[in-house]
Design a protein around this motif. Structure first.
Motif, PDB file in Angstrom:
ATOM      1  N   ARG A  71       7.179   5.523   4.608  1.00 37.95           N
ATOM      2  CA  ARG A  71       5.990   6.363   4.459  1.00 37.95           C
ATOM      3  C   ARG A  71       5.926   7.395   5.592  1.00 37.95           C
ATOM      4  O   ARG A  71       5.490   8.524   5.369  1.00 37.95           O
ATOM      5  CB  ARG A  71       4.715   5.511   4.442  1.00 37.95           C
ATOM      6  CG  ARG A  71       4.592   4.573   3.240  1.00 37.95           C
ATOM      7  CD  ARG A  71       4.612   5.306   1.899  1.00 37.95           C
ATOM      8  NE  ARG A  71       4.362   4.398   0.775  1.00 37.95           N
ATOM      9  CZ  ARG A  71       5.142   4.302  -0.296  1.00 37.95           C
ATOM     10  NH1 ARG A  71       6.232   5.048  -0.422  1.00 37.95           N
ATOM     11  NH2 ARG A  71       4.835   3.476  -1.272  1.00 37.95           N
ATOM     12  N   ALA A  95      -0.964  -3.408   1.826  1.00 42.27           N
ATOM     13  CA  ALA A  95      -1.653  -2.354   1.059  1.00 42.27           C
ATOM     14  C   ALA A  95      -1.932  -1.161   1.959  1.00 42.27           C
ATOM     15  O   ALA A  95      -1.767  -0.006   1.556  1.00 42.27           O
ATOM     16  CB  ALA A  95      -2.942  -2.902   0.466  1.00 42.27           C
ATOM     17  N   GLU A  96      -2.346  -1.443   3.198  1.00 43.23           N
ATOM     18  CA  GLU A  96      -2.628  -0.363   4.150  1.00 43.23           C
ATOM     19  C   GLU A  96      -1.378   0.445   4.458  1.00 43.23           C
ATOM     20  O   GLU A  96      -1.433   1.658   4.651  1.00 43.23           O
ATOM     21  CB  GLU A  96      -3.208  -0.954   5.453  1.00 43.23           C
ATOM     22  CG  GLU A  96      -4.662  -1.364   5.329  1.00 43.23           C
ATOM     23  CD  GLU A  96      -5.127  -2.284   6.457  1.00 43.23           C
ATOM     24  OE1 GLU A  96      -6.336  -2.462   6.577  1.00 43.23           O
ATOM     25  OE2 GLU A  96      -4.276  -2.833   7.200  1.00 43.23           O
ATOM     26  N   GLY A  98       0.966   1.047   2.424  1.00 39.50           N
ATOM     27  CA  GLY A  98       1.317   1.906   1.298  1.00 39.50           C
ATOM     28  C   GLY A  98       2.055   1.223   0.163  1.00 39.50           C
ATOM     29  O   GLY A  98       2.743   1.870  -0.617  1.00 39.50           O
ATOM     30  N   VAL A  99       1.868  -0.075   0.051  1.00 37.79           N
ATOM     31  CA  VAL A  99       2.486  -0.814  -1.046  1.00 37.79           C
ATOM     32  C   VAL A  99       1.639  -0.609  -2.311  1.00 37.79           C
ATOM     33  O   VAL A  99       0.419  -0.501  -2.243  1.00 37.79           O
ATOM     34  CB  VAL A  99       2.573  -2.313  -0.674  1.00 37.79           C
ATOM     35  CG1 VAL A  99       2.790  -3.180  -1.887  1.00 37.79           C
ATOM     36  CG2 VAL A  99       3.687  -2.522   0.337  1.00 37.79           C
ATOM     37  N   SER A 100       2.300  -0.521  -3.473  1.00 35.40           N
ATOM     38  CA  SER A 100       1.569  -0.250  -4.715  1.00 35.40           C
ATOM     39  C   SER A 100       1.099  -1.522  -5.405  1.00 35.40           C
ATOM     40  O   SER A 100       0.035  -1.574  -5.997  1.00 35.40           O
ATOM     41  CB  SER A 100       2.454   0.511  -5.700  1.00 35.40           C
ATOM     42  OG  SER A 100       3.204   1.467  -5.038  1.00 35.40           O
ATOM     43  N   ASP A 101       1.935  -2.543  -5.353  1.00 37.49           N
ATOM     44  CA  ASP A 101       1.593  -3.758  -6.082  1.00 37.49           C
ATOM     45  C   ASP A 101       2.202  -4.944  -5.349  1.00 37.49           C
ATOM     46  O   ASP A 101       3.087  -4.779  -4.510  1.00 37.49           O
ATOM     47  CB  ASP A 101       2.122  -3.679  -7.526  1.00 37.49           C
ATOM     48  CG  ASP A 101       1.302  -4.560  -8.464  1.00 37.49           C
ATOM     49  OD1 ASP A 101       0.466  -5.332  -7.978  1.00 37.49           O
ATOM     50  OD2 ASP A 101       1.514  -4.468  -9.683  1.00 37.49           O
ATOM     51  N   TYR A 102       1.706  -6.123  -5.689  1.00 34.86           N
ATOM     52  CA  TYR A 102       2.146  -7.314  -4.976  1.00 34.86           C
ATOM     53  C   TYR A 102       2.369  -8.446  -5.970  1.00 34.86           C
ATOM     54  O   TYR A 102       1.495  -8.756  -6.772  1.00 34.86           O
ATOM     55  CB  TYR A 102       1.078  -7.711  -3.954  1.00 34.86           C
ATOM     56  CG  TYR A 102       1.526  -8.788  -3.020  1.00 34.86           C
ATOM     57  CD1 TYR A 102       2.222  -8.468  -1.855  1.00 34.86           C
ATOM     58  CD2 TYR A 102       1.287 -10.122  -3.307  1.00 34.86           C
ATOM     59  CE1 TYR A 102       2.655  -9.456  -0.997  1.00 34.86           C
ATOM     60  CE2 TYR A 102       1.721 -11.118  -2.459  1.00 34.86           C
ATOM     61  CZ  TYR A 102       2.399 -10.779  -1.302  1.00 34.86           C
ATOM     62  OH  TYR A 102       2.839 -11.760  -0.458  1.00 34.86           O
TER      63      TYR A 102
ATOM     64  N   LEU B 137      -9.600   0.760   2.926  1.00 39.23           N
ATOM     65  CA  LEU B 137      -8.432   0.667   2.059  1.00 39.23           C
ATOM     66  C   LEU B 137      -8.720   1.277   0.683  1.00 39.23           C
ATOM     67  O   LEU B 137      -7.875   1.953   0.093  1.00 39.23           O
ATOM     68  CB  LEU B 137      -8.087  -0.816   1.905  1.00 39.23           C
ATOM     69  CG  LEU B 137      -6.721  -1.201   1.356  1.00 39.23           C
ATOM     70  CD1 LEU B 137      -5.660  -0.834   2.359  1.00 39.23           C
ATOM     71  CD2 LEU B 137      -6.678  -2.692   1.077  1.00 39.23           C
ATOM     72  N   ALA B 141      -5.817   3.793   0.601  1.00 40.52           N
ATOM     73  CA  ALA B 141      -4.558   3.289   0.043  1.00 40.52           C
ATOM     74  C   ALA B 141      -4.418   3.807  -1.384  1.00 40.52           C
ATOM     75  O   ALA B 141      -4.631   3.080  -2.349  1.00 40.52           O
ATOM     76  CB  ALA B 141      -4.518   1.768   0.085  1.00 40.52           C
ATOM     77  N   ALA B 143      -1.875   4.557  -3.062  1.00 40.97           N
ATOM     78  CA  ALA B 143      -0.761   4.013  -3.831  1.00 40.97           C
ATOM     79  C   ALA B 143      -1.101   2.639  -4.413  1.00 40.97           C
ATOM     80  O   ALA B 143      -0.522   2.223  -5.404  1.00 40.97           O
ATOM     81  CB  ALA B 143       0.474   3.909  -2.949  1.00 40.97           C
ATOM     82  N   ALA B 144      -2.046   1.950  -3.787  1.00 43.77           N
ATOM     83  CA  ALA B 144      -2.308   0.559  -4.180  1.00 43.77           C
ATOM     84  C   ALA B 144      -2.882   0.469  -5.587  1.00 43.77           C
ATOM     85  O   ALA B 144      -3.813   1.195  -5.940  1.00 43.77           O
ATOM     86  CB  ALA B 144      -3.268  -0.083  -3.178  1.00 43.77           C
ATOM     87  N   SER B 145      -2.320  -0.442  -6.391  1.00 48.48           N
ATOM     88  CA  SER B 145      -2.775  -0.638  -7.769  1.00 48.48           C
ATOM     89  C   SER B 145      -4.105  -1.395  -7.763  1.00 48.48           C
ATOM     90  O   SER B 145      -4.415  -2.096  -6.807  1.00 48.48           O
ATOM     91  CB  SER B 145      -1.744  -1.440  -8.545  1.00 48.48           C
ATOM     92  OG  SER B 145      -1.690  -2.757  -8.042  1.00 48.48           O
ATOM     93  N   ARG B 147      -4.798  -3.977  -9.272  1.00 45.10           N
ATOM     94  CA  ARG B 147      -4.513  -5.408  -9.154  1.00 45.10           C
ATOM     95  C   ARG B 147      -4.343  -5.823  -7.699  1.00 45.10           C
ATOM     96  O   ARG B 147      -4.877  -6.832  -7.263  1.00 45.10           O
ATOM     97  CB  ARG B 147      -3.248  -5.755  -9.939  1.00 45.10           C
ATOM     98  CG  ARG B 147      -3.111  -7.236 -10.214  1.00 45.10           C
ATOM     99  CD  ARG B 147      -1.676  -7.659 -10.425  1.00 45.10           C
ATOM    100  NE  ARG B 147      -0.921  -6.653 -11.150  1.00 45.10           N
ATOM    101  CZ  ARG B 147      -0.742  -6.650 -12.456  1.00 45.10           C
ATOM    102  NH1 ARG B 147      -1.253  -7.601 -13.168  1.00 45.10           N
ATOM    103  NH2 ARG B 147      -0.040  -5.708 -13.029  1.00 45.10           N
ATOM    104  N   LEU B 148      -3.611  -5.001  -6.965  1.00 41.11           N
ATOM    105  CA  LEU B 148      -3.384  -5.306  -5.552  1.00 41.11           C
ATOM    106  C   LEU B 148      -4.713  -5.273  -4.796  1.00 41.11           C
ATOM    107  O   LEU B 148      -4.985  -6.131  -3.954  1.00 41.11           O
ATOM    108  CB  LEU B 148      -2.386  -4.312  -4.957  1.00 41.11           C
ATOM    109  CG  LEU B 148      -2.114  -4.416  -3.458  1.00 41.11           C
ATOM    110  CD1 LEU B 148      -1.695  -5.817  -3.069  1.00 41.11           C
ATOM    111  CD2 LEU B 148      -1.038  -3.427  -3.033  1.00 41.11           C
TER     112      LEU B 148
END
Lengths: 124, 538
Positions: A71, A95-96, A98-102, B137, B141, B143-145, B147-148
């Motif tokens: 990032r 998430a902070e 810059g992750v999109s999903d987990y 956040l 954030a 980019a965060a979905s 769901r996340l």
């Protein structure tokens, strides 16, 4: 579409590859692999990657540090983290960064494919 | 030839006129054409105007409809905000809640207005530590979905105590409102899930209770009806006795009560009423404690245990009545009560041996003896349960000791029945370690049950009879199984109730044999303890 699978476990990389091979359409998705964050950064320089599937705990450069570095370079490639970490505070950190999903390990192959599909659907 | 000038002029004039007419004709045609085109244009315009008017009308209708729809929607929106059970609120990047929130949102927190507040301010001390981080956040954030975001939502089930001190659970769900490619606001939907949460927990509790009930039912089903009735009568008598003992601990006959409790515990265990056996054991512990020293804490403990015991007994009683019908329909398949008793003793021995990691084989020989009356059978059960448990616990040695003593690892217990005149004789023998009469005498002296002067004058057979003294044990710790020194007193008690007799013989290192005899037709004996029917007997 190019998917980069970053995991220090060859078993895990194989699982993701199989998930994509068995569920995905023929020839439209190609899977690249990296064994740690450093390798993943190099792979992203070499090829256009549309989605990164990322492990958290890895040698050399861990998943979270990889996200921060990527990032910082201004690369906005979507990243789905796959990890056994369950602590909400740590996932919030991801998430902070810059992750999109987990996705929580252990991963169900069908679920993994569903998430990948979901991801491409929202991008189009 | 000459043409007169006037004619020539005339002809010239005519030609000119003809030309003129032609031109006029042309002009006329042109005009007509023009007119035609005008006419068609006019028609077109007229059509157009007509169409436009129609269009306008339709538009007007549409506008009206739209206006009405908007009005309805607005009303609905207001209704939603006013009456929806869900709280709805929005806030921007400064985190201040917008004034246009639903009333329910405010009511959830016992307020009338939330506008201007932030969530951390609103939740105060109940706000999770990570809430400010999470709110940031939501805006940052990108980019965060969803769901996340939901995965890390610290208010997914927010538990707090409201102004009246009642515990409440509110579920917050957050959604981002994107305008112009940027996150403009965040909407929070709040749902009071206190009831849901309570119901969920109540359901879990209910399921557990149902399960316990089912298990109890299956245990009770396995007990023959008359046996269970006697058991409940016994339990009720003990319950009353303990109630009086609680009221006046100094005047209570603790020894009696403890003995009855011990018998009841053994019977519960032998009948497979495990839960009741456990309860009785705890009641016994509490009664023992209070009998040793009276204190408020000990009194309270016994009171509590007695209450739990009573409610379990009530439940069991109720279940038993419910099961009566079912039991009747199963009656044909029920076995003879004496066979049932012998089987339950075999099961008991097996179970106790397994728990102690001992190996025991138990053989019962009925020898065609007829089953005695229900009353005699119940007392016989009380006595035999104690004898079998004692044999497993104290008689049969552990595997290692048996092997070192040159015995078979597998211990043996035998119960044999036969008729002798008018009496039913039962012998219960084991090939265990026998009873150490010397230790028994020493212990009796220590506990003040025997005068030291009598010690040396005691015959061996009389010394063995000391085991029927309540409270005498060579074990130091009591367990659910045995060890309080009550077992043999219970046996003596049970037999006395039905005019029975008991003899004991023991060979140290070889084993022990008890010989019980009761009148074959015991008649109707009082089912409660004590001599209530002294004058009714004969």
């Amino acid at each position: 579409m190019n998917i980069l699978v970053v995991d220090d476990s060859a078993l895990m990389r194989g699982l993701v590859r199989r998930a994509i091979a068995s569920f995905g359409p023929d020839g439209e998705l190609s899977v690249h692999e990296a064994g740690n964050g450093e390798d993943a950064l190099r792979a992203i320089e070499r090829a256009t990657i549309d989605l990164v599937l990322l492990d958290w705990n890895m040698p050399v450069l861990d998943g979270l540090s990889f996200v921060k570095k990527l990032r910082a370079r201004g690369v906005s490639t979507p990243i789905v983290m796959i990890s056994a970490v369950t602590d909400p505070a740590r996932i919030m950190e991801a998430a902070e960064a810059g992750v999109s999903d987990y996705i929580e390990k252990p991963v169900q192959v069908a679920e993994l494919w569903e998430r990948i599909q979901e991801h491409f659907a929202t991008r189009q | 030839m000459t043409v007169p000038p006037a004619l020539e002029l005339y002809e010239q004039e005519l030609t000119a006129l003809r030309r003129q007419v032609a031109e006029l004709e042309q002009e006329k045609a042109a005009l007509r054409a023009e007119l035609d085109s005008h006419e068609s244009q006019h028609e077109l315009l007229e059509n157009l105007v007509y169409g436009l008017e129609k269009e306008q009308e339709r538009s007007r209708q549409q506008v009206d409809a739209a206006r009405m729809a908007v009005a309805t929607l607005t009303r609905q929106h207001d209704d939603i905000l006013q009456h929806v059970r869900q709280g709805i609120l929005t806030f921007g990047r400064d985190l201040r809640i917008d004034p246009g929130h639903s009333r329910a949102a405010a009511e959830l927190f016992g307020r009338s207005e939330l506008g201007g507040l932030t969530l951390p301010l609103l939740l105060g001390e109940h706000a999770p530590l990570s809430l400010p981080r999470y709110l940031k956040l939501l805006f940052d954030a990108t980019a965060a979905s969803p769901r996340l975001l939901e995965r890390v939502n610290p208010l997914r089930a927010h538990r707090f105590h409201d102004a009246t001190g009642r515990e409440r659970v509110v579920a917050f769900t957050f959604a981002r409102i994107v305008r112009g490619g940027a996150i403009d606001k965040v909407m929070a939907v709040l749902e009071d899930s206190t009831e849901l949460d309570r119901m969920g927990r109540a359901l879990e509790q209910k399921k557990r209770e149902q399960w316990q009930k089912l298990e109890r039912a299956s245990q009770i089903m396995a007990v023959p009806a008359p046996v269970f009735r006697d058991f409940v009568n016994d339990a009720r008598a003990i319950e009353h006795a303990l109630g009086s003992a609680l009221a006046a601990p100094a005047q209570a006959s603790w020894e009696d009560d403890l003995r009855q409790l011990h018998a009841l515990k053994g019977n519960a265990r032998a009948l497979g009423l495990d839960e009741l056996a456990q309860r009785t054991h705890e009641l016994e512990e509490a009664a023992q404690a209070l009998s040793e020293r009276v204190s408020d804490a000990r009194r309270a403990l016994l009171e509590d245990q007695l209450a739990v015991f009573k409610s379990m007994l009530d439940d069991g009683d109720e279940l038993f009545r419910h099961l009566t019908g079912l039991r009747k329909s199963l009656a044909s398949s029920q076995e003879d009560p004496l066979d049932e008793l012998l089987h339950s003793l075999e099961n008991l021995a097996e179970r106790e041996a397994r728990e102690l990691d001992k190996r025991v084989s138990m053989v019962c020989a009925r020898n065609g003896v007829a089953a005695p009356s229900d009353q005699s059978l119940y007392r016989l059960r009380s006595a035999l349960v104690q004898l079998v448990r004692n044999a497993v616990h104290h008689g049969i040695e552990d595997r290692h000791s048996r092997v070192s003593a040159g015995k078979r690892e597998l211990g043996s217990i035998r119960i044999e029945l036969h008729s002798d005149g008018g009496r039913l004789v039962v012998t219960c023998s084991d090939d265990g370690c026998g009873i150490d009469a010397t230790a028994l005498v020493e212990r009796a002296v220590q506990q003040g049950l025997l005068d030291p002067n009598d010690m040396n004058r005691l015959e061996a057979s009389d010394a063995l009879r000391l085991i029927f003294q309540p409270g005498l044990t060579t074990r130091s710790e009591a367990s659910l199984g045995a060890g309080r020194g009550m077992g043999m007193a219970v046996v003596a008690d049970a037999l006395a109730t039905v005019h029975g007799q008991i003899e004991v013989r023991s060979e140290p290192g070889m084993g022990t044999e008890f010989r019980l005899s009761i009148p074959a037709a015991a008649g109707d004996e009082p089912s409660t303890r004590g001599g209530l029917n002294e004058h009714l007997g004969g």
